[in-house]
Design an enzyme around this catalytic site. Structure first.
Site, PDB file in Angstrom:
ATOM      1  N   LYS A  99       4.584 -13.904   3.010  1.00  0.00           N
ATOM      2  CA  LYS A  99       5.465 -13.685   2.032  1.00  0.00           C
ATOM      3  C   LYS A  99       5.590 -12.238   1.501  1.00  0.00           C
ATOM      4  CE  LYS A  99       5.575 -18.215  -0.425  1.00  0.00           C
ATOM      5  NZ  LYS A  99       5.225 -18.852  -1.593  1.00  0.00           N
ATOM      6  N   ARG A 100       4.568 -11.438   1.867  1.00  0.00           N
ATOM      7  CA  ARG A 100       4.700  -9.884   1.428  1.00  0.00           C
ATOM      8  C   ARG A 100       5.168  -9.061   2.523  1.00  0.00           C
ATOM      9  NH1 ARG A 100      -0.991  -9.651   0.292  1.00  0.00           N
ATOM     10  NH2 ARG A 100      -0.887 -11.833  -0.175  1.00  0.00           N
TER      11      ARG A 100
END
Ligand code: GLU
Length: 509
Positions: free
Chosen positions: A263-264
Site C-alpha cells: 500500500k505504501r
C-alpha cells in the site's frame, strides 16, 4: 454432478483496497460469471483493533467503479446473510464449542506473560516456540484438566482462547488449482487460535465456517493465504464438511526489485496503488486513486486481468465480457506478477483511442467547463469539441492531456514559445505573414483541402521553402510548434480567427 459455482471476495475492512485486492475480486468475478455462478462479498471484520469505519464503503464503491459488482453481500440479496462477520458473532461460538466437545479443540488459559516466558526460553536454546503436539500437554490448557476444573476456571472468569488440536502424524495432501499438489506434514503445524479471549473468532474459524455456511465452492485468494490452507482443510475435516476447491493467486510484485507491491509503494514510487482516492480520516492524508488520475475502469481491469493470467495468445485488449469467456483459473501463473506502470499507461492509451470521439468530447467538455478561463473559450459546444478530439486524441493517454494538446482551439495564443520564435520568426517573416493574410482573405471556401491547395500554390509560385511560411504560420495560430495538421487547425478556426491570430503575432513578435 457439477456443483453450482459460488465464490467470495472476503476483504478485511482495515483500509482502502489496493489493486491486488481488486485483482483477487476480479478473478473471483470472472470465474463466477464464466460458470454462471454467484460472486459473494463478505466483510471479514473480526479484528476489532484494525477496523476502519469507512473501509467497507470504499470496498463497495471500488468494486462498483471497476464494474465488477457482487451478487450477494451486505444489503444485497442477503440469502446467506448477514455478510459482515461482526454480525455473525453468535454463530462462531457454537462451532468452536462443537470442536471442543469432539476433542478437536481445547481451551488454553496461558497468559501473555507465560507465553512470552516460553518464547524467550526457547530462544535462549536457539529454538522456536511452537504451541502444538510436542508441548501442548505441558502448557496451561484444558487437555490436562478435569472437566470440573475447566468449568470452574471459566466460571471464575479466567481468560481463555480456544485452540485447534492439530491432528498429528499425518501427511496432508492438498490440491490447489493453480499450484497443483501440495504435501505437508501436520506435525510442523501449530495449534492455531480459533477463538479469542475477546469473544471473537479468529480469521481462520470465521472464514471456514462462513465459507461452509455460504456454500462457497471455490476459494480464490491471494498467495499470502497459502500457508493457512492446511489448517483450513484440517478444520473442514474436523467438522466433517466438504472441502471447497482452492486457488491461490500469485503475488503482485513491485515494479522493480524484490517484494510484493504494498500500500505504501504508491506514495513512494509515484503511482496510484488504489482504485479510488482514499482519505485516511486519522491522518487526514489522501492517497491517489486510478479513477481520479484519469484512468478508465475498463483499462484498469484489463491490466489487472493480465497480472498473473494470460490467454495464451497475442491478444491483450479484452473487454470484461471477453475476459469472462476466456478466463481460466488453470491458466493463472504461479510466479509473482510484476506491476508495470508503463504497461498500465499503455492499456489506458489503448482504451482512450478505442472510445468514440463523442464520448471523449463529453468528458473533455466537463473539464473545459470547469476551467477558470472557460468564459473566454470560443466554440465551446459538443460538435466543435468532438472535432477537436478527433484531431488530437491520438497523442493523448488521458482526457486530462487534451487541454495541453488543444488549448489553441479554444483560446488564441497570447504569448509565443521563445525557443520556437527564435528558430522560425526571422527577418522578413512579418512581411511574408502580411502577404499570407492577403492570400487567405481571398479564399472563400475555407475547407482544409482548399486552403492547403491555395496556400501551397502561392508558396510554390513565390519559389521559397515551405518551412519559411508554414512554421511561422503555425507559431501564429498555436503559439508553439505543436498541434495537428495545420490546415485542419485553420479549418476549425475559420478565416476571421486565423487572420486575426496572424495579425496579433505580427504585432507581438
Ligand atoms: N479476510 C481475508 C483478507 O483480508 C480473506 C482471505 C481469504 O480470502 O480467505 O484477505
Amino acid at each position: 454432478m457439477i456443483h453450482k459455482v459460488r465464490v467470495r471476495f472476503a476483504p478485511s475492512p482495515t483500509g482502502p483496497l489496493h489493486i491486488g485486492g481488486i485483482r483477487t475480486a476480479l478473478f473471483n468475478y470472472l470465474f463466477a460469471k464464466k460458470h454462471q455462478g454467484t460472486f459473494v462479498l463478505r466483510i471479514e471484520d473480526t479484528d476489532q483493533n484494525r477496523y476502519v469505519a469507512n473501509a467497507e464503503k470504499y470496498i463497495i464503491d471500488a468494486l462498483n467503479w471497476c464494474n465488477i459488482p457482487f451478487d450477494e453481500g451486505p444489503n444485497k440479496n442477503e440469502k446467506f446473510g448477514p455478510y459482515r462477520q461482526s454480525e455473525r458473532k453468535d454463530i462462531y461460538k457454537q462451532y468452536a464449542n462443537y470442536l471442543i466437545k469432539n476433542n478437536k479443540a481445547y481451551y488454553a488459559f496461558d497468559t501473555t506473560e507465560e507465553l512470552d516466558f516460553h518464547r524467550k526460553d526457547y530462544e535462549a536454546k536457539k529454538k522456536t516456540f511452537i504451541y502444538n503436539w510436542h508441548n501442548r500437554k505441558k502448557l496451561n490448557n484444558s487437555l490436562t484438566l478435569t472437566e470440573k476444573k475447566i468449568e470452574n476456571r471459566i466460571k471464575n472468569g479466567d481468560k481463555y482462547v480456544i485452540r485447534f488440536k492439530t491432528p498429528t502424524n499425518q501427511t496432508l495432501i492438498m490440491q490447489d488449482i493453480i499450484r497443483g499438489e501440495i504435501k505437508i506434514d501436520t506435525n510442523v503445524l501449530d495449534d492455531k487460535i480459533l477463538f479469542k479471549s475477546d469473544g471473537m473468532p479468529t480469521y481462520h474459524l470465521a472464514n471456514i465456517v462462513d465459507d461452509h455456511l455460504m456454500k462457497i465452492s471455490h476459494v480464490i485468494r491471494g498467495e499470502e493465504w497459502l500457508p493457512s490452507m492446511a489448517l483450513h482443510i484440517l478444520l473442514y475435516k474436523a467438522f466433517d464438511w466438504k472441502v471447497p476447491e482452492f486457488a491461490h493467486l500469485p503475488l503482485i510484485l513491485k515494479p522493480t526489485g524484490k517484494g510484493k507491491l504494498s500500500k505504501r509503494d504508491g506514495d513512494k514510487l509515484g503511482f496510484p496503488v488504489f482504485p479510488l482516492a482514499y482519505l485516511n480520516q486519522e491522518t487526514n492524508e489522501t492517497s491517489r486513486g486510478y479513477k481520479e488520475e484519469g484512468y478508465f475502469n475498463d483499462a484498469l481491469i484489463n491490466m489487472l486481468a493480465f497480472l498473473g493470467w494470460n490467454p495464451g495468445t497475442e491478444q491483450e485488449i479484452f473487454s470484461l465480457d471477453t475476459l469472462v469467456q476466456k478466463f481460466n483459473l488453470q491458466k493463472v501463473n504461479k510466479a509473482g506478477a510484476r506491476f508495470d506502470l508503463d504497461k498500465t499507461k499503455w492499456f489506458q492509451q489503448q482504451y482512450l483511442q478505442q472510445k468514440s470521439n463523442a464520448t471523449l468530447a463529453k468528458l473533455f467538455k466537463h473539464d473545459l467547463d470547469n476551467r477558470e478561463d472557460s468564459h473566454f473559450h470560443r466554440n465551446n459546444n459538443l460538435v466543435y469539441i468532438t472535432k477537436v478530439v478527433s484531431l488530437i486524441k491520438e497523442r493523448a493517454i488521458f482526457v486530462s492531456d487534451f487541454w495541453n494538446l488543444s488549448s489553441f482551439f479554444f483560446l488564441a495564443p497570447t504569448k509565443f514559445d521563445t525557443k520556437a520564435t527564435k528558430k522560425v520568426w526571422k527577418e522578413g517573416t512579418a512581411k511574408l505573414m502580411q502577404e499570407l493574410i492577403l492570400v487567405l482573405n481571398e479564399i472563400s471556401n475555407f475547407s482544409s483541402k482548399n486552403v492547403e491547395t491555395v496556400v501551397k500554390g502561392w508558396i510554390t509560385k513565390k519559389e521559397i521553402g515551405f518551412g519559411k511560411v508554414m512554421q511561422p504560420f503555425r507559431l501564429s495560430l498555436v503559439g508553439a510548434m505543436q498541434g495537428p495538421h495545420l490546415f485542419d487547425i485553420i479549418n476549425m478556426l475559420g478565416k476571421k480567427e486565423t487572420i486575426s491570430r496572424i495579425r496579433f503575432a505580427i504585432n507581438y513578435l
